[in-house]
Design an enzyme around this catalytic site. Structure first.
Site, PDB file in Angstrom:
ATOM      1  CG  ASP A   1      13.296  67.426  77.204  1.00 53.43           C
ATOM      2  OD1 ASP A   1      12.134  66.987  77.243  1.00 53.43           O
ATOM      3  OD2 ASP A   1      13.917  67.612  76.138  1.00 53.43           O
TER       4      ASP A   1
ATOM      5  CE1 TYR B   1      17.031  66.014  70.831  1.00 50.23           C
ATOM      6  CE2 TYR B   1      17.172  66.070  73.210  1.00 50.23           C
ATOM      7  CZ  TYR B   1      16.579  66.484  72.045  1.00 50.23           C
ATOM      8  OH  TYR B   1      15.528  67.376  72.092  1.00 50.23           O
TER       9      TYR B   1
ATOM     10  NE  ARG C   1      -3.494  57.740  60.422  1.00 51.58           N
ATOM     11  CZ  ARG C   1      -2.595  56.776  60.588  1.00 51.58           C
ATOM     12  NH1 ARG C   1      -1.300  57.061  60.534  1.00 51.58           N
ATOM     13  NH2 ARG C   1      -2.970  55.543  60.827  1.00 51.58           N
TER      14      ARG C   1
END
Length: 327
Positions: A51, A56, A130
């Site tokens: 992941d 990052y 939304r």
């Protein structure tokens, strides 16, 4: 290494994965060579789920994972995330043209034709409600840029909002023995809907490695120094939302539950894996020897029902009242 089904990808993935926030960060100070050695060691230990995220290290983590992918056989699953880049920033990040551009950047850095799994990266709850970001993800899936999409969230309420979205493949949540709310309020519903659960922060920012003391010093650029109590981002991302000293005391209370011959980290990861709805646990590694040590948790026997009952009661009474932030 045991594997569990990841339905949307039509394959199984290793129970223990690797989170790579630290490989792109300044606070962990992992050099490129060591970062690649960590990824190689994890793969050699049977880990095939990695992941990362586009922010990052401003793309450094994705680039390192991409370099690793070019030599990794068999090919592992790589999940990445988007939504938090400063260019152009919120709310433009949640428009289709910007999301498409950010995905193309991730494709380039990872060196792949399509992203295995693209996750929303802790975006504002109002954007989740939304729902337009999910429509954009479905469009990117139709274009063949991503194979599946999910969401990394900070609270159970956000996770529930995401679960209502058609096509959601996964939820990434904070879940550990110090932050147990998902076990009571989320996991069963995710399992019922066939949504993979990716667990981050299984060791509560290192608290559950049981290596820290009150005298441990964290650098000023380390979130374990600057985000205590949620001063910069969500409180649960650092020490499970607990005050540091109180967290240390609570971990000390756990030691009597750790089976003989196990480390606290073994115990913490095994506790998570005992929840059948969990698909994979993405434990961070800052040194290459951490990877096989983490992977070994998959081969440990389950904890007893009695231990789980005791830890659930302990958490409700001793831990949950002290947690900061919406869990």
């Amino acid at each position: 290494m045991q594997h569990r089904p990841f339905r949307a990808l039509d394959r199984s993935v290793s129970e223990i994965g690797v989170g790579t926030w630290q490989l792109g960060s300044e606070w962990a100070h992992v050099e490129d060579g060591e970062a690649l050695a960590i990824l190689d060691a994890a793969h050699a230990a049977g880990i095939d789920f990695f992941d990362t995220a586009d922010i990052y290290g401003a793309g450094r983590s994705e680039s390192l994972v991409g370099a690793f992918l070019r030599r990794a056989t068999p090919r592992p699953v790589v999940a990445t995330k988007l939504g938090r880049r400063a260019d152009p920033g919120w709310p433009q990040n949640f428009t289709l043209p910007v999301m498409r551009a950010h995905v193309e950047d991730s494709l380039r850095r990872l060196g792949v034709d399509a992203l295995d799994l693209l996750q929303l990266h802790c975006v504002p709850p109002a954007e989740l409600v939304r729902g337009e970001v999910f429509a954009h993800l479905r469009q990117l899936q139709d274009e063949g840029k991503i194979r599946a999409f999910g969401a990394s969230v900070e609270s159970v309420a956000e996770a529930r909002t995401c679960l209502l979205q058609e096509g959601l493949a996964s939820l990434q949540v904070i879940f550990n023995v110090l932050r147990q709310t998902p076990a009571e309020a989320l996991l069963a519903e995710a399992e019922r809907r066939g949504v993979a659960v990716i667990v981050r922060l299984p060791l509560a920012s290192g608290l559950l490695a049981d290596k820290f003391t009150v005298d441990t010093v964290f650098g000023p650029d380390d979130h374990r120094a600057f985000n205590r109590g949620g001063k910069v981002f969500h409180a649960g991302e650092t020490f499970a939302g607990l005050p540091y000293e109180q967290g240390l005391a609570l971990v000390a209370e756990l030691r009597g539950h750790v089976p003989a011959g196990w480390s606290m980290a073994d115990f913490a990861q095994r506790w998570i894996l005992d929840h059948a709805a969990v698909t994979t646990v993405i434990t961070g590694c800052s040194r290459r020897e951490h990877a096989p040590a983490n992977a070994s948790a998959s081969s440990l026997p389950p904890l007893s029902a009695r231990v789980h009952d005791e830890l659930r009661a302990w958490w409700r009474e001793r831990v949950r009242p002290a947690i900061a932030g919406n869990d």
